[in-house]
Design an enzyme around this catalytic site. Structure first.
Site, PDB file in Angstrom:
ATOM      1  N   LYS A 125       0.869  -1.187   0.000  1.00  0.00           N
ATOM      2  CA  LYS A 125       0.000   0.000   0.000  1.00  0.00           C
ATOM      3  C   LYS A 125       0.895   1.224   0.000  1.00  0.00           C
ATOM      4  CE  LYS A 125      -4.356   1.274   0.251  1.00  0.00           C
ATOM      5  NZ  LYS A 125      -5.561   0.630  -0.306  1.00  0.00           N
ATOM      6  N   ASP A 165      -6.915   4.510  -4.624  1.00  0.00           N
ATOM      7  CA  ASP A 165      -7.594   4.371  -3.329  1.00  0.00           C
ATOM      8  C   ASP A 165      -8.211   5.749  -3.082  1.00  0.00           C
ATOM      9  OD1 ASP A 165      -7.942   2.576  -0.864  1.00  0.00           O
ATOM     10  OD2 ASP A 165      -7.157   4.367   0.079  1.00  0.00           O
TER      11      ASP A 165
HETATM   12  P1  NDP Z   1     -12.963   7.957  -2.794  1.00  0.00           P
HETATM   13  O1  NDP Z   1     -11.891   8.963  -2.570  1.00  0.00           O
HETATM   14  O2  NDP Z   1     -13.512   7.776  -4.159  1.00  0.00           O
HETATM   15  O3  NDP Z   1     -14.206   8.283  -1.835  1.00  0.00           O
HETATM   16  C1  NDP Z   1     -14.079   8.334  -0.453  1.00  0.00           C
HETATM   17  C2  NDP Z   1     -15.399   8.801   0.104  1.00  0.00           C
HETATM   18  O4  NDP Z   1     -15.368   8.712   1.523  1.00  0.00           O
HETATM   19  C3  NDP Z   1     -15.715  10.239  -0.233  1.00  0.00           C
HETATM   20  O5  NDP Z   1     -17.102  10.382  -0.334  1.00  0.00           O
HETATM   21  C4  NDP Z   1     -15.170  10.976   0.977  1.00  0.00           C
HETATM   22  O6  NDP Z   1     -15.742  12.245   1.218  1.00  0.00           O
HETATM   23  C5  NDP Z   1     -15.556  10.028   2.082  1.00  0.00           C
HETATM   24  N1  NDP Z   1     -14.681  10.214   3.233  1.00  0.00           N
HETATM   25  C6  NDP Z   1     -13.323  10.159   3.273  1.00  0.00           C
HETATM   26  N2  NDP Z   1     -12.872  10.411   4.502  1.00  0.00           N
HETATM   27  C7  NDP Z   1     -13.969  10.610   5.245  1.00  0.00           C
HETATM   28  C8  NDP Z   1     -14.186  10.910   6.599  1.00  0.00           C
HETATM   29  N3  NDP Z   1     -13.154  11.067   7.448  1.00  0.00           N
HETATM   30  N4  NDP Z   1     -15.456  11.020   7.027  1.00  0.00           N
HETATM   31  C9  NDP Z   1     -16.505  10.861   6.177  1.00  0.00           C
HETATM   32  N5  NDP Z   1     -16.363  10.595   4.882  1.00  0.00           N
HETATM   33  C10 NDP Z   1     -15.120  10.476   4.435  1.00  0.00           C
HETATM   34  O7  NDP Z   1     -12.408   6.586  -2.197  1.00  0.00           O
HETATM   35  P2  NDP Z   1     -12.891   5.111  -2.491  1.00  0.00           P
HETATM   36  O8  NDP Z   1     -14.365   5.080  -2.673  1.00  0.00           O
HETATM   37  O9  NDP Z   1     -12.006   4.550  -3.534  1.00  0.00           O
HETATM   38  O10 NDP Z   1     -12.484   4.401  -1.130  1.00  0.00           O
HETATM   39  C11 NDP Z   1     -13.350   4.362   0.006  1.00  0.00           C
HETATM   40  C12 NDP Z   1     -12.874   3.291   0.967  1.00  0.00           C
HETATM   41  O11 NDP Z   1     -12.859   2.025   0.278  1.00  0.00           O
HETATM   42  C13 NDP Z   1     -11.456   3.454   1.506  1.00  0.00           C
HETATM   43  O12 NDP Z   1     -11.407   2.921   2.809  1.00  0.00           O
HETATM   44  C14 NDP Z   1     -10.631   2.590   0.578  1.00  0.00           C
HETATM   45  O13 NDP Z   1      -9.427   2.171   1.183  1.00  0.00           O
HETATM   46  C15 NDP Z   1     -11.573   1.430   0.372  1.00  0.00           C
HETATM   47  N6  NDP Z   1     -11.336   0.618  -0.808  1.00  0.00           N
HETATM   48  C16 NDP Z   1     -11.359   1.158  -2.053  1.00  0.00           C
HETATM   49  C17 NDP Z   1     -11.159   0.366  -3.156  1.00  0.00           C
HETATM   50  C18 NDP Z   1     -11.281   0.893  -4.539  1.00  0.00           C
HETATM   51  O14 NDP Z   1     -11.207   0.091  -5.486  1.00  0.00           O
HETATM   52  N7  NDP Z   1     -11.509   2.174  -4.745  1.00  0.00           N
HETATM   53  C19 NDP Z   1     -10.836  -1.067  -3.017  1.00  0.00           C
HETATM   54  C20 NDP Z   1     -10.924  -1.554  -1.664  1.00  0.00           C
HETATM   55  C21 NDP Z   1     -11.128  -0.720  -0.612  1.00  0.00           C
HETATM   56  P3  NDP Z   1     -14.872  13.568   0.900  1.00  0.00           P
HETATM   57  O15 NDP Z   1     -14.869  13.662  -0.587  1.00  0.00           O
HETATM   58  O16 NDP Z   1     -15.636  14.650   1.579  1.00  0.00           O
HETATM   59  O17 NDP Z   1     -13.508  13.353   1.490  1.00  0.00           O
END
Ligand code: NDP
Length: 444
Positions: A125, A165
């Site tokens: 990572k 991510d």
């Molecule tokens: P994105 O950046 O596309 O989206 C993240 C989302 O979570 C946004 O809506 C963001 O809001 C919100 N968010 C982030 N931090 C916080 C917080 N502290 N409180 C509330 N909301 C928050 O990321 P992904 O969708 O790709 O990833 C989301 C999760 O899934 C992560 O944990 C990642 O590690 C995991 N994941 C992702 C994969 C992938 O293929 N994308 C694969 C496996 C796991 P804002 O825009 O306001 O920050």
């Protein structure tokens, strides 16, 4: 003191100030006791001590210049945790909260997740404390180029293959890949999540969210249930959340709420996903914009309160430790039947335990969100063969992988006497393959 306690104690002493890494290691190692007790060879081979120590950690300076000519310096990280079963594989996260503890926790989890996919990928990572929010496309490009100017020497399509991510989507992968290709003068599958015009796989964008719903559907099926007619709450509105929402709706569920870090929106008629996609994928705006398009919806400026909404299925898809014990109690009181982690470790340990103690089906992230990395591995296979598959083929492979993951973690939980505890099932099933490979390869 037994083997697990000793290793955990040493880990905490040797790695002070890394609470997220301690949490992830404790959660995994605690659930392996039953396997370790019956296999003393692991202790003799120092297997856990080696497993919790990354094979390599790369930390570097990322200097870049903003549009006003001001110089900024961010921290860059890549933790190459374990390559026993394949090249390091795992995403890059760009978020101000990123530090070594968070990257190590994610890298450690990734080892077991990748193993669960049944594909040949090791765990890694990386990321940076850079905040892409509010930056221009040119600033993002200069940052990505600077980041890759150091990272490229540690990567390779058979060595380490990063992906996206939080904060790293298609745009960032494009800039990172462009700089890698420029420096190395080779066009290989060295990053996944690439655009379709330069080696990406169909269905990669959808994979994590779709996979989350496929495994959840399989878990529900095992109890003669399914998504049809269910009320679903999804936190986050990024890549994982959006495609989980799409698939859940396709299977007949109603998604009532989604969030970002500024708050959540509640739409009792069911979320209009086109509006969310326009706000998040096109305009890159805040989620409260939703109420302008759908005036009957409500915006609440506190994202943590999303779990007070009554639902049958909760899919935390934002970030680590976003669902705590207090929220778990409300969800259980409101009759939730399934919680599946789209994000990595979004549920605190006490909240997880509360769900399990109260008969809620709980699918941990390392199983539930493995669809993203599994499809990344399918992208690697397509890149190597120079032949690209149809959306339907990738999607059907993904479905097959997710169903298999559920069956494997379910049967591991039964075999080791913890039926229905999918946290233990996932940790054991993921661990055994890596442990076998490490034992076979000697002390390295
Ligand atoms: P994105 O950046 O596309 O989206 C993240 C989302 O979570 C946004 O809506 C963001 O809001 C919100 N968010 C982030 N931090 C916080 C917080 N502290 N409180 C509330 N909301 C928050 O990321 P992904 O969708 O790709 O990833 C989301 C999760 O899934 C992560 O944990 C990642 O590690 C995991 N994941 C992702 C994969 C992938 O293929 N994308 C694969 C496996 C796991 P804002 O825009 O306001 O920050």
């Amino acid at each position: 003191m037994d083997y697990v306690d000793r290793v955990l104690q040493e880990l905490k002493e040797k790695n002070p100030g890394q609470p997220e890494f301690h949490q992830a290691a404790t959660e995994v190692l605690d659930s392996l006791r039953v396997v370790l007790d019956s296999n003393p060879a692991y202790e003799k081979a120092g297997l856990l001590e080696r497993l919790v120590e990354p094979e390599r950690i790369i930390m570097f300076r990322v200097p870049w210049v903003d549009d006003n000519g001001k110089v900024h310096v961010n921290k860059g990280y890549r933790v190459q945790f374990n390559s026993a079963i394949g090249p390091y594989k795992g995403g890059l996260r760009f978020h101000p909260s990123v530090n070594l503890s968070i990257i190590k926790f994610l890298g450690f989890e990734q080892i077991f997740k990748n193993s669960l996919t049944s594909l040949p990928i090791g765990g890694g990572k990386g990321g940076s404390d850079f905040d892409p929010k509010g930056k221009s496309d040119n600033e993002i490009m200069r940052f990505c180029q600077s980041f890759m100017t150091e990272l490229y020497r540690h990567m390779g399509s058979d060595t380490d293959v990063p992906a996206g991510d939080i904060g790293v989507g298609g745009r960032e992968i494009g800039f990172l890949f462009g700089q890698y290709k420029r420096i190395q003068n080779e066009h290989t599958g060295v990053l996944t999540g690439r655009g379709l015009s330069y080696g990406g796989s169909l269905a990669r964008t959808e994979a994590t969210g779709f996979g989350l719903v496929y495994i959840s559907q399989e878990a529900l099926n095992s109890k003669c249930n399914n998504f049809a007619g269910k009320k679903v709450v999804i936190s986050g509105s990024g890549n994982v959340a959006i495609y989980a929402c799409q698939k859940a709706m396709q299977l007949g569920a109603k998604v009532l709420a989604m969030s970002d870090s500024s708050g959540y929106i509640y739409d009792e008629n069911g979320i209009n996903l086109d509006v969310i996609k326009d706000i998040k994928e096109v305009k890159r705006a805040r989620i409260n914009e939703y109420v302008k398009a759908v005036p009957t919806a409500k915006f609440v400026p506190d994202h943590s309160k999303i779990w007070t909404i009554k639902c049958d299925i909760a899919l935390p898809c934002a970030t680590q430790n976003e669902l705590d014990l207090e929220s778990a109690k409300v969800l259980v009181k409101n009759g939730v039947i399934l919680v599946a982690e789209g994000a990595n470790m979004p549920t605190t340990m006490d909240a997880t335990k509360y769900f399990q103690d109260n008969g809620v089906m709980f699918l941990p992230g390392k199983a539930a969100n493995a669809g993203g990395v599994a499809t990344s591995a399918l992208e690697m296979a397509q890149s190597s063969s120079r032949i690209f598959w149809s959306f339907e083929k990738v999607d059907s492979e993904l479905q097959h992988i997710m169903i298999n993951i559920f069956r494997n973690i379910d049967s591991a939980s039964k075999k080791y006497g913890y039926e229905g505890n999918y946290v233990i099932g996932a940790n054991i099933a993921g661990f055994l393959k890596v442990a076998d490979a490490m034992m076979a390869q000697g002390v390295v």
